[in-house]
Write an enzyme that holds these catalytic residues in place. Structure first.
Site, PDB file in Angstrom:
ATOM      1  N   ASP A  46      -8.653   6.681  -2.920  1.00 57.47           N
ATOM      2  CA  ASP A  46      -7.319   6.072  -3.106  1.00 57.47           C
ATOM      3  C   ASP A  46      -6.550   5.905  -2.191  1.00 57.47           C
ATOM      4  O   ASP A  46      -6.659   6.442  -0.905  1.00 57.47           O
ATOM      5  CB  ASP A  46      -6.452   6.600  -4.262  1.00 57.47           C
ATOM      6  CG  ASP A  46      -6.182   8.343  -3.250  1.00 57.47           C
ATOM      7  OD1 ASP A  46      -6.128   9.121  -3.103  1.00 57.47           O
ATOM      8  OD2 ASP A  46      -4.823   7.358  -3.013  1.00 57.47           O
ATOM      9  N   ASP A  50      -2.798  12.697  -9.971  1.00 54.68           N
ATOM     10  CA  ASP A  50      -2.849  14.013  -8.925  1.00 54.68           C
ATOM     11  C   ASP A  50      -2.255  14.894  -9.610  1.00 54.68           C
ATOM     12  O   ASP A  50      -1.347  14.831 -10.453  1.00 54.68           O
ATOM     13  CB  ASP A  50      -2.635  13.466  -7.984  1.00 54.68           C
ATOM     14  CG  ASP A  50      -2.727  14.196  -6.679  1.00 54.68           C
ATOM     15  OD1 ASP A  50      -2.514  14.100  -5.884  1.00 54.68           O
ATOM     16  OD2 ASP A  50      -3.959  15.184  -7.036  1.00 54.68           O
ATOM     17  N   HIS A  71      -3.077  -9.992  -2.900  1.00 51.69           N
ATOM     18  CA  HIS A  71      -3.875 -10.239  -1.952  1.00 51.69           C
ATOM     19  C   HIS A  71      -4.940  -9.043  -0.763  1.00 51.69           C
ATOM     20  O   HIS A  71      -5.679  -8.630  -1.576  1.00 51.69           O
ATOM     21  CB  HIS A  71      -3.712 -10.672  -0.951  1.00 51.69           C
ATOM     22  CG  HIS A  71      -4.975 -11.287   0.560  1.00 51.69           C
ATOM     23  ND1 HIS A  71      -5.962 -12.210   0.232  1.00 51.69           N
ATOM     24  CD2 HIS A  71      -4.784 -10.285   1.200  1.00 51.69           C
ATOM     25  CE1 HIS A  71      -7.027 -11.977   1.305  1.00 51.69           C
ATOM     26  NE2 HIS A  71      -6.218 -10.610   1.764  1.00 51.69           N
ATOM     27  N   CYS A 123      -4.325 -16.309  -2.244  1.00 52.17           N
ATOM     28  CA  CYS A 123      -4.741 -17.133  -2.021  1.00 52.17           C
ATOM     29  C   CYS A 123      -5.392 -18.704  -1.627  1.00 52.17           C
ATOM     30  O   CYS A 123      -5.596 -19.798  -0.868  1.00 52.17           O
ATOM     31  CB  CYS A 123      -6.420 -17.068  -0.671  1.00 52.17           C
ATOM     32  SG  CYS A 123      -6.093 -15.367   0.257  1.00 52.17           S
ATOM     33  N   GLN A 127     -11.034  21.979  -0.767  1.00 51.37           N
ATOM     34  CA  GLN A 127     -10.372  22.240   0.195  1.00 51.37           C
ATOM     35  C   GLN A 127     -11.157  23.230   0.953  1.00 51.37           C
ATOM     36  O   GLN A 127     -12.758  22.965   1.363  1.00 51.37           O
ATOM     37  CB  GLN A 127      -9.248  22.703  -0.375  1.00 51.37           C
ATOM     38  CG  GLN A 127      -7.881  22.076  -1.111  1.00 51.37           C
ATOM     39  CD  GLN A 127      -7.304  21.412  -0.819  1.00 51.37           C
ATOM     40  OE1 GLN A 127      -7.751  20.771   1.350  1.00 51.37           O
ATOM     41  NE2 GLN A 127      -6.705  20.590  -1.588  1.00 51.37           N
ATOM     42  N   GLY A 178      -7.358  18.001   1.105  1.00 50.98           N
ATOM     43  CA  GLY A 178      -7.402  18.249   2.062  1.00 50.98           C
ATOM     44  C   GLY A 178      -7.458  17.338   3.940  1.00 50.98           C
ATOM     45  O   GLY A 178      -7.732  18.195   4.429  1.00 50.98           O
ATOM     46  N   CYS A 197      -8.084 -14.881  -4.503  1.00 53.24           N
ATOM     47  CA  CYS A 197      -7.278 -14.441  -5.308  1.00 53.24           C
ATOM     48  C   CYS A 197      -6.432 -15.012  -5.488  1.00 53.24           C
ATOM     49  O   CYS A 197      -6.309 -16.946  -4.796  1.00 53.24           O
ATOM     50  CB  CYS A 197      -6.827 -13.610  -4.684  1.00 53.24           C
ATOM     51  SG  CYS A 197      -4.931 -13.390  -3.310  1.00 53.24           S
ATOM     52  N   CYS A 211     -11.134 -15.617   0.333  1.00 53.88           N
ATOM     53  CA  CYS A 211     -10.993 -14.931  -0.440  1.00 53.88           C
ATOM     54  C   CYS A 211     -10.710 -15.779  -1.588  1.00 53.88           C
ATOM     55  O   CYS A 211     -10.136 -16.855  -2.264  1.00 53.88           O
ATOM     56  CB  CYS A 211      -9.452 -13.842   0.353  1.00 53.88           C
ATOM     57  SG  CYS A 211      -8.529 -13.201  -1.507  1.00 53.88           S
TER      58      CYS A 211
HETATM   59  N1  LIG Z   1      -3.462  12.502   2.585  1.00 50.18           N
HETATM   60  C1  LIG Z   1      -4.976  13.132   1.543  1.00 50.18           C
HETATM   61  C2  LIG Z   1      -4.299  13.715  -0.021  1.00 50.18           C
HETATM   62  C3  LIG Z   1      -3.755  12.890  -0.544  1.00 50.18           C
HETATM   63  C4  LIG Z   1      -3.551  13.659  -1.816  1.00 50.18           C
HETATM   64  C5  LIG Z   1      -2.598  12.524  -3.062  1.00 50.18           C
HETATM   65  S1  LIG Z   1      -4.090  11.804  -3.815  1.00 50.18           S
HETATM   66  C6  LIG Z   1      -3.413  10.925  -5.461  1.00 50.18           C
HETATM   67  C7  LIG Z   1      -2.028  10.848  -4.841  1.00 50.18           C
HETATM   68  C8  LIG Z   1      -1.263   9.847  -5.469  1.00 50.18           C
HETATM   69  C9  LIG Z   1      -1.568   9.977  -7.015  1.00 50.18           C
HETATM   70  C10 LIG Z   1      -2.754   9.860  -7.156  1.00 50.18           C
HETATM   71  C11 LIG Z   1      -3.457  10.725  -6.356  1.00 50.18           C
HETATM   72  C12 LIG Z   1      -3.887  14.715  -2.062  1.00 50.18           C
HETATM   73  N2  LIG Z   1      -4.065  15.215  -3.365  1.00 50.18           N
HETATM   74  C13 LIG Z   1      -3.975  17.107  -3.923  1.00 50.18           C
HETATM   75  N3  LIG Z   1      -3.831  17.168  -5.157  1.00 50.18           N
HETATM   76  N4  LIG Z   1      -5.044  17.458  -2.853  1.00 50.18           N
HETATM   77  C14 LIG Z   1      -5.296  17.158  -1.197  1.00 50.18           C
HETATM   78  O1  LIG Z   1      -5.833  17.809  -0.974  1.00 50.18           O
HETATM   79  C15 LIG Z   1      -5.364  15.736  -1.437  1.00 50.18           C
HETATM   80  C16 LIG Z   1      -4.792  14.868  -0.023  1.00 50.18           C
END
Ligand SMILES: NCc1cc(CSc2ccccc2)c2nc(N)[nH]c(=O)c2c1
Length: 376
Positions: free
Chosen positions: A270, A91, A339, A313, A193, A220, A310, A308
């Protein structure tokens, strides 16, 4: 081709595809375990391979703060540093700055903030977060964006969205002349966004599409809004985003949220839920959610989930895991995390099979009846 769209379910927007990175091909829909500080908590890369994880997440903010992206660069990049030779998505770090609630000030250049570790001041700009991700060597990078708080006024969402688009434009410019550091290709995703305002969401998506990114994240959401709004905005965004590009719904979610979003055309997910819940003693199974610390499992010789395959399990009982939790044993965290991550990856693999057989919706309805229960 970075993303191959293989098939779209005839009765929904659910899609089966393949992401082709230089660290392997990733079948979508895919779940990406979060490895904030260069490790998926309680798991080794060997464990991750055993549960067939094909891509994990790293966190630009945390790795920049500690040990620092320059040190990781000296170590040959994040893949070598953490011993993970499959794909990594990072991110941009902006979201973590907001969620860490330290002092932060947003202006046109970027986000000024104070380290949660030592109070030092830093400023994330569209350029700096790309430099950091270049040093990390992530296969998929995210642009710097602002995730407006929920709820936001329309005026705030408009201003914030304009900034996110400007920052994406700067990032796209830098990316057009991109020279990766370690020889493997790096891809850049934009982040849509606009809060829960559909006209601003449309403005965001169309402006980012004009800049032509390899993939698009929907940001968002999962920030406190009602679930039906989250799904409605997701559905609205996937109507607009390019069909031939991957869609990534950031930070989502519970197993049922993921299945709902797959039906609405999302390919990548994620969330910290499977790893965080495992550490707190809650596991997901094909018969529902289970709180392993509960006394009812004290003498339960059954595996966490009889269906499962894994390591946990196949080798251990609920009674043993409950004992490990009560005894505060580290092995309990590892076994439950193995798990839960396995469960999430199994779930999206089953979803993909259903999509390819054009019966995603009926499969989803059946599996939801089971996995949303609580195992007493
Ligand atoms: N809760 C939703 C969420 C989560 C993440 C983090 S996702 C993530 C977390 C850790 C490692 C990689 C990606 C976000 N990241 C960005 N840049 N913008 C967002 O609007 C947003 C909204």
């Amino acid at each position: 081709m970075f993303f191959d769209l293989k098939h779209t379910d005839v009765n929904s927007k659910a899609r089966a595809g393949v992401l082709n990175t230089d660290h392997g091909s990733i079948e979508t829909p895919i779940f990406m375990p979060v490895g904030t500080q260069g490790t998926v908590k309680a798991l080794s890369p060997r464990d991750l391979k055993e549960v067939n994880a094909s891509i994990i997440l790293g966190n630009t903010y945390h790795l920049y703060m500690r040990p620092g992206h320059r040190l990781i660069e000296k170590m040959g990049g994040l893949h070598r540093f953490m011993g993970w030779d499959r794909a990594i998505l990072t991110d941009s770090g902006g979201f973590q700055v907001f969620s860490l609630k330290e002092l932060r000030k947003i202006d046109d250049e970027g986000i000024l903030f104070q380290s949660h570790l030592d109070g030092s001041y830093h400023k994330f700009t569209p350029q700096l977060v790309l430099e950091i991700q270049r040093s990390l060597g992530s296969d998929i990078m995210m642009v710097l964006d602002e995730c407006p708080p929920y709820p936001s006024t329309r005026d705030y969402a408009l201003k914030s969205n304009q900034l996110t688009i400007d920052w994406a434009r700067q990032a796209r410019e830098i990316f057009s002349g991109w020279q990766p550091l370690y020889g493997h290709r790096q891809w850049l995703f934009a982040i849509v966004q606009g809060g829960t305002f559909k006209d601003i969401r449309e403005q965001s998506a169309r402006a980012l599409m004009e800049l032509d990114f390899p993939g698009y994240a929907i940001g968002g959401l999962a920030v406190g809004e009602p679930k039906d709004e989250m799904f409605d905005i997701t559905d609205f965004c996937t109507e607009i985003l390019p069909e031939q590009k991957p869609r990534y719904l950031m930070g989502v979610g519970m197993p049922d949220d993921i299945l709902e979003a797959i039906e609405r055309g999302v390919d990548m997910f994620d969330c910290v839920i499977p790893t965080r819940n495992a550490r707190n003693g809650t596991v997901f199974t094909t018969e529902g959610k289970m709180v392993l610390k509960s006394a009812r499992f004290k003498e339960d010789t059954k595996p966490v989930d009889a269906n499962c395959q894994c390591y946990t399990c196949k080798n251990f009982s609920r009674a043993y895991l409950r004992h490990l939790y009560n005894a505060n044993e580290i092995l309990g965290l590892t076994l439950a995390t193995i798990h839960n991550v396995h469960f999430y990856l199994w779930l999206v693999r089953q979803a993909r099979k259903a999509i390819l057989q054009d019966n995603y919706v009926s499969w989803k309805e059946r599996i939801l009846q089971k996995i949303t229960r609580v195992v007493e």
